[in-house]
Motif scaffolding. Structure first.
Motif, short mmCIF file in Angstrom:
data_model
loop_
_atom_site.label_atom_id
_atom_site.label_comp_id
_atom_site.label_asym_id
_atom_site.label_seq_id
_atom_site.Cartn_x
_atom_site.Cartn_y
_atom_site.Cartn_z
N UNK A 155 0.84 -1.19 0.00
CA UNK A 155 0.00 0.00 0.00
C UNK A 155 0.87 1.24 0.00
N UNK A 156 0.54 2.19 -0.89
CA UNK A 156 1.21 3.48 -0.89
C UNK A 156 0.38 4.42 -0.03
N UNK A 157 0.99 4.94 1.03
CA UNK A 157 0.27 5.79 1.97
C UNK A 157 0.84 7.20 1.97
N UNK A 158 0.05 8.13 2.50
CA UNK A 158 0.51 9.50 2.67
C UNK A 158 0.09 10.00 4.05
N UNK A 159 1.03 10.66 4.73
CA UNK A 159 0.75 11.28 6.02
C UNK A 159 1.15 12.74 5.97
N UNK A 160 0.47 13.56 6.75
CA UNK A 160 0.72 15.00 6.77
C UNK A 160 1.09 15.42 8.18
N UNK A 161 2.16 16.23 8.29
CA UNK A 161 2.53 16.79 9.58
C UNK A 161 3.84 16.27 10.11
N UNK A 162 4.20 16.74 11.30
CA UNK A 162 5.45 16.32 11.94
C UNK A 162 5.35 14.88 12.42
N UNK A 163 4.20 14.48 12.95
CA UNK A 163 3.97 13.09 13.36
C UNK A 163 2.75 12.58 12.61
N UNK A 164 2.89 12.26 11.34
CA UNK A 164 1.72 11.98 10.50
C UNK A 164 1.07 10.63 10.78
N UNK A 165 -0.23 10.56 10.50
CA UNK A 165 -0.98 9.31 10.52
C UNK A 165 -1.18 8.89 9.06
N UNK A 166 -0.56 7.79 8.63
CA UNK A 166 -0.64 7.42 7.21
C UNK A 166 -2.06 7.08 6.78
N UNK A 167 -2.40 7.53 5.58
CA UNK A 167 -3.67 7.21 4.94
C UNK A 167 -3.38 6.53 3.60
N UNK A 168 -4.11 5.47 3.31
CA UNK A 168 -3.86 4.70 2.09
C UNK A 168 -4.32 5.48 0.87
N UNK A 169 -3.42 5.62 -0.10
CA UNK A 169 -3.76 6.26 -1.37
C UNK A 169 -4.12 5.23 -2.44
N UNK A 170 -3.35 4.15 -2.50
CA UNK A 170 -3.60 3.13 -3.53
C UNK A 170 -3.08 1.79 -3.02
#
Length: 236
Positions: A155-170
């Motif tokens: 899974x390719x994920x993306x997180x935002x911020x200094x301590x990100x929570x990953x969200x699945x993109x694809x």
């Protein structure tokens, strides 16, 4: 019984049934082949759409990497100095963990809460604050986001911020690679070589992304998509 009153014999019926069966089997084979072609084309189109979405998003963000406002020197007003304490490396690639980190100006107004906001009068002062901030009179606000793209468990994920929570993109990603187009020196503009671990960020001129998607049902072979995004902002 006269010849005109005689019906079909057993042999004629068997031959007719055999020919009908052959025709039916041919039609079924054509239908199955057409269906398999339709399914495989749909699978390939879905993979291309996923890759287009992810890579298009990443290209847009890479083009804004290093855009931290209108002044080069920025004062960090955050507790612990999160903006200047190693968090604002504009772009980095962790090849061991397949993790791409971008610090980029927010594109448009739909990017969500920024990691930092730089408030500047574009003449004498520029200050970075955590989260969203409202500029005072005579100031401009530059929302900055820290994005982390990572490949894990297909899974390719993306997180935002200094301590990100990953969200699945694809899903169904079998490979994700990043390399950097480098100029021969910090003053040159043309790319002369590529490296996944550049020693001098000031030589980075472009980013090459490679994404390989797989079909879990094996209806279509793996597809690899490659794009190159040029940097609009020189890195320090």
């Amino acid at each position: 019984m006269s010849r005109l009153q005689r019906g079909f014999g057993l042999i004629e019926l068997l031959i007719a049934l055999a020919l009908s069966l052959i025709v039916v089997l041919g039609v079924v084979q054509v239908f199955i082949a057409a269906k398999n072609t339709y399914v495989s084309q749909n699978s390939a189109a879905a993979m291309q759409e996923d890759a287009r979405f992810v890579l298009g998003k990443m290209i847009q963000e890479i083009r804004m990497v290093g855009m931290f406002g209108c002044l080069g020197t920025i004062t960090d007003a955050n507790t612990g100095g999160s903006f200047n304490a190693g968090q604002v490396t504009p772009i980095s690639w962790d090849n061991a963990n397949l993790r791409l980190t971008l610090v980029t100006a927010d594109v448009g107004s739909n990017g969500g809460t920024p990691t930092w906001t730089v408030l500047s009068d574009c003449r004498t002062s520029a200050t970075a604050y955590s989260g969203a901030q409202t500029p005072a009179s005579g100031q401009l606000a530059f929302p900055i986001r820290r994005l982390i793209y990572s490949l894990k468990n297909g899974q390719l994920t993306m997180g935002v911020g200094v301590a990100p929570i990953p969200q699945v993109l694809v899903d169904n990603v079998s490979a994700f690679n990043v390399s950097f187009g480098l100029a021969s020196s910090a003053t040159d503009t043309a790319t002369s070589s590529y490296s996944s671990n550049p020693s001098d960020p000031a030589r980075i001129r472009s980013v090459r992304l490679s994404l390989t998607l797989t079909d879990p049902s094996n209806r279509v072979s793996n597809q690899t998509f490659n794009v190159v995004a040029a940097l609009r902002n020189r890195l320090p």
